[in-house]
Scaffold this active site. Structure first.
Site, PDB file in Angstrom:
ATOM      1  N   ASP A 315       0.814  -1.215   0.000  1.00 21.75           N
ATOM      2  CA  ASP A 315       0.000   0.000   0.000  1.00 21.75           C
ATOM      3  C   ASP A 315       0.849   1.266   0.000  1.00 21.75           C
ATOM      4  OD1 ASP A 315      -2.067  -1.761   0.145  1.00 21.75           O
ATOM      5  OD2 ASP A 315      -2.837  -1.102   2.087  1.00 21.75           O
ATOM      6  N   HIS A 449     -18.519 -30.148 -15.335  1.00 27.15           N
ATOM      7  CA  HIS A 449     -19.961 -29.964 -15.196  1.00 27.15           C
ATOM      8  C   HIS A 449     -20.431 -30.784 -13.994  1.00 27.15           C
ATOM      9  CE1 HIS A 449     -24.181 -29.513 -16.227  1.00 27.15           C
ATOM     10  NE2 HIS A 449     -24.318 -30.822 -16.026  1.00 27.15           N
TER      11      HIS A 449
END
Length: 471
Positions: A315, A449
């Site tokens: 940061d 799937h």
């Protein structure tokens, strides 16, 4: 008693940038000292990412249980509405934080890193005085890694205190506020505001911009806006918060609306969530001749500052203020100090907003691509057509996966998604961009799937107009 110590690497700050840098340096055999005034883990682990996600999870569980009271849902009913003890929820959250912080401490010890609990103040670029509970210590390092992090931004005229709270206090409340007013509809404000709405608070957002989550495009934020509307959350945009009067039983926010009229809102708590600022004060930055880039410390693509062997990460060096960016930079710097050839050149840094539903963005949006002069195609596929989403009650929130690819060579330049649990798809999105994947690569990869990831494959096919399950 003042002691003196020399080391190869001094890391200032034990957050996700600093502790990763220290661990990697220790693993590489470098004599490493980490100085941290608080517990190891930094903002993300102690008062940010991790505790907020714990609170969001608990709030979602509570909301789901309420849906099963009375007539029930999905054939499941409970005889009475669930009850919430927020204090116990916070205790559970704190236990997670304590466990992870202790784990970081253990990893540092395993890597041979000396951790000093105290406040470092630099007299020059390589020498600092450390104030500890046991007295002072002078430390001189060959390399210094600045990982000081950031702090919540306070609004002029609205100081923190009393019923005016920051995100830190919002994660430790013992009771659910009857009415929470959130100043700022960015990702921090929205995540916490939505969590407290699920817990039962009335929530009002006051946002200075013209819309919520301005870093994301309107197509991505539309499902969040729909959720807020459905749950009776008021969003006041174009509003400038001016002051909070705490003289009465309830705090009263005074703000200026779009027309310049002064308005008021009475609340139980006022949460100020208008961003974060780099921690540049109080530790002697003025004694280190490093160049600045506005509020931030300026670095190159190896996180070198303008002073030899002084590095800065996370940061402290600018946007995006994300833990995973800081960690990647910390690991890189440690390896460079050890003699490895590295540079910080990610193709894209994924960003996730844990709202309801979640948002993921990696790389360029369609609008950003066009602004750069790129000729692109966009493939989009809705979760409403994905079986797994429907089985999770997640297909009707307006969510989708969107792929942005260049027309000339089909290289993917951006992937975005909004929907339930889409944060878990961010790894595939980032990997696709980092590896320079073509649309055909994602379209031709067999996806399991039933999973949410099938929407990624279908969105890739949709860029050619060939999606199989297009509604």
């Amino acid at each position: 008693m003042n002691t003196h110590r020399k080391c190869k690497v001094l890391v200032v700050g034990g957050g996700p940038g600093g502790y990763v840098a220290a661990i990697r340096a220790g693993q590489l055999g470098l004599d490493t000292v980490l100085v941290e005034a608080d517990r190891c883990g930094g903002t993300c682990l102690i008062r940010g990412c991790i505790p907020s996600k714990a609170l969001i999870h608990a709030a979602t569980k509570f909301e789901e249980l309420k849906a099963h009271a009375g007539n029930g849902k999905l054939g499941i009913s409970i005889s009475s509405a669930p009850e919430l003890n927020l204090g116990q929820t916070i205790d559970w959250k704190d236990n997670i934080v304590n466990r992870l912080s202790g784990g970081v401490q253990g990893l540092l010890s395993k890597a041979g890193v000396e951790v000093i609990r105290g406040w470092a103040k630099f007299a020059d670029a390589k020498t600092c005085e450390i104030e500890t509970a046991d007295g002072g210590q002078t430390l001189h390092a060959e390399h210094v890694i600045l990982a000081n992090g950031s702090s919540v931004t306070e609004l002029p005229g609205i100081p923190f205190g009393g019923d005016v709270i920051s995100s830190t206090e919002a994660l430790s409340l013992q009771e659910v506020p009857e009415h929470m007013v959130v100043i700022g509809a960015g990702y921090i404000g929205l995540e916490l505001g939505i969590a407290y709405r699920k817990l039962g608070s009335k929530v009002t957002f006051v946002e200075g911009g013209e819309r919520i989550l301005p870093i994301y495009d309107k197509e991505l934020t539309r499902p969040i806006q729909q959720w807020l509307k459905k749950h009776d959350v008021e969003v006041i945009t174009g509003a400038r918060a001016e002051s909070v009067d705490q003289s009465g039983k309830q705090p009263v926010l005074h703000y200026q609306d779009k027309q310049g009229e002064t308005r008021t809102i009475a609340a139980s708590k006022v949460l100020v969530a208008v961003g974060r600022s780099p921690n540049t004060a109080g530790w002697g930055l003025e004694n280190m001749p490093v160049d600045r880039d506005g509020a931030f410390v300026q670095v190159d693509d190896q996180c070198r500052t303008s002073t030899r062997n002084v590095w800065a990460i996370g940061d402290l060096v600018g946007e995006p203020m994300l833990a995973h960016k800081a960690s990647a930079q910390g690991e890189m710097v440690a390896e460079i100090i050890a003699g490895h050839k590295r540079s910080f050149e990610p193709v894209a840094i994924p960003a996730v907003c844990f709202t309801e539903p979640e948002i993921v963005s990696v790389g360029l949006t369609p609008e950003q691509a066009k602004d750069k002069g790129l000729d692109v195609s966009v493939g989009k596929f809705p979760f409403a057509a994905i079986g797994k989403a429907l089985t999770m009650e997640a297909g009707d929130d307006g969510g989708f996966v969107r792929i942005v690819a260049r027309n000339d060579d089909h290289v993917i330049v951006g992937i975005q998604a909004v929907g339930a649990h889409v944060a878990e798809l961010s790894g595939e999105f980032a990997l696709a961009l980092e590896m320079g994947a073509l649309v055909e690569d994602l379209a031709g990869t067999i996806h399991v799937h039933p999973t949410l990831s099938e929407a990624t494959m279908e969105a890739a096919l949709a860029t050619f107009g060939k999606a199989i399950h297009t509604p």
